[in-house]
Design a protein around this motif. Structure first.
Motif, short mmCIF file in Angstrom:
data_model
loop_
_atom_site.label_atom_id
_atom_site.label_comp_id
_atom_site.label_asym_id
_atom_site.label_seq_id
_atom_site.Cartn_x
_atom_site.Cartn_y
_atom_site.Cartn_z
N GLY A 167 -10.74 7.18 -6.19
CA GLY A 167 -10.17 5.86 -6.42
C GLY A 167 -10.96 4.78 -5.71
O GLY A 167 -11.72 5.06 -4.78
N TYR A 168 -10.76 3.56 -6.18
CA TYR A 168 -11.39 2.39 -5.56
C TYR A 168 -10.39 1.26 -5.60
O TYR A 168 -9.45 1.25 -6.39
CB TYR A 168 -12.69 2.02 -6.28
N ASP A 169 -10.57 0.29 -4.69
CA ASP A 169 -9.65 -0.84 -4.60
C ASP A 169 -8.22 -0.30 -4.42
O ASP A 169 -7.99 0.56 -3.58
CB ASP A 169 -9.83 -1.73 -5.83
N TRP A 170 -7.23 -0.77 -5.20
CA TRP A 170 -5.86 -0.30 -5.03
C TRP A 170 -5.78 1.22 -5.18
O TRP A 170 -5.07 1.89 -4.42
CB TRP A 170 -4.94 -0.95 -6.07
N GLY A 171 -6.47 1.76 -6.16
CA GLY A 171 -6.42 3.21 -6.37
C GLY A 171 -7.05 3.97 -5.23
O GLY A 171 -6.58 5.05 -4.85
N GLY A 172 -8.11 3.41 -4.64
CA GLY A 172 -8.72 4.04 -3.48
C GLY A 172 -7.80 4.01 -2.28
O GLY A 172 -7.78 4.93 -1.46
N ARG A 173 -7.01 2.94 -2.19
CA ARG A 173 -6.04 2.84 -1.09
C ARG A 173 -4.97 3.93 -1.21
O ARG A 173 -4.63 4.61 -0.23
CB ARG A 173 -5.40 1.45 -1.09
N ALA A 174 -4.44 4.10 -2.42
CA ALA A 174 -3.44 5.15 -2.64
C ALA A 174 -4.01 6.52 -2.30
O ALA A 174 -3.37 7.34 -1.63
CB ALA A 174 -2.95 5.12 -4.09
N GLN B 283 0.81 -1.21 0.00
CA GLN B 283 0.00 0.00 0.00
C GLN B 283 0.85 1.27 0.00
O GLN B 283 0.51 2.26 -0.67
CB GLN B 283 -0.96 0.00 1.18
N ALA B 284 1.97 1.27 0.70
CA ALA B 284 2.82 2.46 0.75
C ALA B 284 3.41 2.77 -0.61
O ALA B 284 3.58 3.95 -0.97
CB ALA B 284 3.93 2.27 1.78
N ALA B 285 3.72 1.74 -1.40
CA ALA B 285 4.27 1.97 -2.74
C ALA B 285 3.25 2.65 -3.63
O ALA B 285 3.57 3.54 -4.42
CB ALA B 285 4.73 0.65 -3.35
N LEU B 286 1.99 2.23 -3.52
CA LEU B 286 0.93 2.85 -4.33
C LEU B 286 0.76 4.31 -3.97
O LEU B 286 0.57 5.17 -4.84
CB LEU B 286 -0.38 2.08 -4.14
N ALA B 287 0.82 4.61 -2.68
CA ALA B 287 0.69 6.00 -2.24
C ALA B 287 1.88 6.83 -2.69
O ALA B 287 1.72 7.97 -3.14
CB ALA B 287 0.55 6.06 -0.73
N GLN B 288 3.07 6.28 -2.57
CA GLN B 288 4.26 7.01 -3.01
C GLN B 288 4.22 7.27 -4.51
O GLN B 288 4.63 8.34 -4.98
CB GLN B 288 5.51 6.23 -2.64
N ASP B 289 3.70 6.30 -5.27
CA ASP B 289 3.55 6.51 -6.71
C ASP B 289 2.64 7.70 -6.99
O ASP B 289 2.92 8.51 -7.89
CB ASP B 289 2.96 5.27 -7.37
N LEU B 290 1.55 7.80 -6.26
CA LEU B 290 0.62 8.92 -6.48
C LEU B 290 1.30 10.25 -6.18
O LEU B 290 1.16 11.21 -6.95
CB LEU B 290 -0.63 8.73 -5.60
#
Length: 301
Positions: A100-107, A77-84
């Protein structure tokens, strides 16, 4: 549909752009196993009202690529947020409205929680999407565990090989299971399926579902963020949560179990007849939620 590219610290992001570059930024984030096609009816509608709309392919999807072969193909999850955050920095976007939803919602939820100054408003699929990884050792009720079968499958070597050999058929099955009452699965799935041919798709997906259960280590550079997320920080930005009443992986409970995680203006909307693929199944409701936030923010000045 025109795909643009911008280089971040670890990824070269592929994204679709709609609307004027001078408009207020809105970033729309897909999940697993989906793609920017989830926003085909939403991005043009927002662009027509003057917003700058960015729809990226997440790590492991479509033409988005890692800059180095040595980078851990993390799906945590932290990698997805850092990507954003990296995408916003690369595009010189200091603040945006996120959906966002699912992975995108998590970011989106993580950035809203830890960097609220970067987020004007948040539309989140299924509420508070931060994973409680230390708590993942606790079993859930049997029906919920049954719905998570695919996650446990990915913990095995058989699951890795199954996803590798059958990625399109496997993801199509998830679409049908997670959106059981949606009539357009067969029509819409082929539009997103090519995004799963990314060479890093399997590795990123497997890492994501193993890391959240503490079966693999994450990126050491992101450990500080995971520690912060373990505290389940609140989200203070204006938020609308959209929940699918027919979601086959996480049906919306009657009572809002996430409300305590939101300390700012917050509203939950349960969408009848809608499954997990919220923006693609319910584009009008998603547009309305975004515009309700954007217009309120504009009036507030």
């Amino acid at each position: 549909m025109i795909i643009s590219y911008v280089q971040g610290t670890k990824l070269t992001f592929a994204y679709e752009h709609h609307g004027p570059t001078t408009g207020a930024p809105v970033i729309l984030l897909h999940g697993f196993p989906y793609s920017p096609r989830a926003y085909d009816e939403i991005a043009p509608a927002l662009a027509a009202q003057g917003y700058r709309v960015i729809v990226p392919y997440l790590r492991g999807y479509g033409p988005t690529r890692f800059n180095s072969p040595d980078t851990l193909r993390s799906g945590q999850q932290a990698a997805l947020a850092q990507d954003l955050l990296d995408l916003m920095d690369a595009l010189a976007i200091p603040q945006a409205t996120l959906c966002g939803y699912d992975w995108g919602g998590r970011a989106a939820c993580i950035v809203a929680a830890l960097w609220p100054e970067r987020v004007r408003g948040l539309v989140t699929g299924d509420g508070y999407n931060l994973q409680n990884i230390p708590g993942s050792i606790q079993p859930l009720d049997p029906e919920t565990e049954h719905r998570l079968w695919y996650q446990y499958y990915f913990h095995t070597a058989r699951g890795v090989e199954g996803l590798t050999q059958n990625r399109r058929a496997f993801c199509e099955l998830l679409w049908r299971l997670w959106s059981p009452t949606w009539a357009r699965n067969a029509e819409r799935y082929p539009l997103s399926a090519p995004a799963f041919d990314n060479p890093d798709f399997v590795e990123v997906v497997i890492h994501s579902y193993r890391h959240r259960f503490m079966y693999v280590a994450g990126d050491p550079a992101l450990e500080w963020m995971e520690e912060a997320l373990a505290k389940q920080p609140p989200i203070s930005v204006p938020t609308i949560s959209l929940c699918g009443a027919d979601d086959g992986v996480g049906p919306a409970p009657e009572a809002d179990e996430d409300v305590e995680h939101f300390t700012g203006r917050y509203e939950r909307r349960v969408l009848a007849g809608v499954g997990h693929n919220i923006p693609e199944e319910a584009p009008e409701a998603t547009i309305k939620a975004l515009l309700d936030l954007l217009k309120a923010d504009l009036l507030k000045g």
